[in-house]
Design an enzyme around this catalytic site. Structure first.
Site: not given
Ligand code: GRF
Length: 217
Positions: A14-15, A68, A93-94, A110, A112, A148, A177
């Site tokens: 969680g940075s 899902r 990561m889902r 998001n 990336h 992505d 980031e």
């Protein structure tokens, strides 16, 4: 004006979430993080969020098996219960179902760790080194059903050095980031980002090139 209510979805340390939380402490920042949601019960980022006094929740994907859609519905219900305006994926990561993505269309961001559309998926720094890329970086984009992909809101670049290791490159990209995610969220929360023909405009103008964000050496 009321601040935009943001949920950050994490799976790990969680940075990026922490960078967003720091940014929201500025009085003029237009958004507040009101929920940190993880699919992993012991994600390190949850402790950080709790220390900051932010509500946390865990929706464990394993409890839903292969369903899902049910996992995504459980998350959606939590987001609605917290009156969330915008969702930020930060190392989440889902893969998300198209239905869930559709419910948060142009309201879910998001980050990336690559200059999309190059190096989608995992191990981006390793692959950038193997490809002898000279420039690498990070991208904040709106989430669409394809992984992505989706309109780029902001990119930041770093030069790749001849003697770079994967971890050194990853660390430099991570610094970028932490700069671009809060800045991109600010623009979206201020209502300055529009999507026209699949690309983002900021204040009606094209997104600046990533090099303008290259941090000084
Ligand atoms: C970051 O590199 C982000 O770009 C990627 O996953 C990593 C998460 O790191 N999506 P952190 O949990 O924010 O530290």
């Amino acid at each position: 004006m009321a601040k935009t209510r943001v949920a950050v979805l994490i799976s790990g340390r969680g940075s990026n979430m922490a960078a967003l939380i720091e940014a929201t402490k500025a009085p003029d920042y237009p958004a507040e993080i009101v929920l940190v949601l993880s699919n992993i019960a012991d994600a390190g980022g949850l402790d950080t969020a709790r220390r900051e006094g932010i509500d946390t929740a865990v929706v464990d994907h394993k409890a839903f098996g292969k369903d899902r859609a049910a996992f995504d519905r459980a998350m959606h219900e939590l987001l609605v219960a917290h009156k969330i305006d915008l969702v930020c994926l930060a190392g989440f990561m889902r893969l998300l179902t198209p239905e869930f993505v559709g419910l948060w269309s142009e309201r879910m961001l998001n980050i990336h760790p690559a200059l999309l559309p190059s190096f989608k998926g995992l191990d981006t720094h390793k692959r950038a080194l193997e490809a002898h890329a000279k420039v690498h970086g990070a991208t904040v984009h709106f989430v669409v059903p394809e992984m992505d992909a989706g309109p780029t809101i902001m990119q930041g670049a770093v030069a790749v050095r001849d003697d770079d290791s994967e971890s050194a490159l990853a660390a430099r990209v991570l610094t970028v980031e932490h700069r671009i995610y809060p800045e991109a969220l600010r623009l979206v929360a201020e209502g300055r980002v529009t999507v026209v023909d699949g690309r983002c405009l900021i204040d009606g103008k094209p997104v600046p090139d990533a090099g303008t964000l290259m941090p000084p050496a």
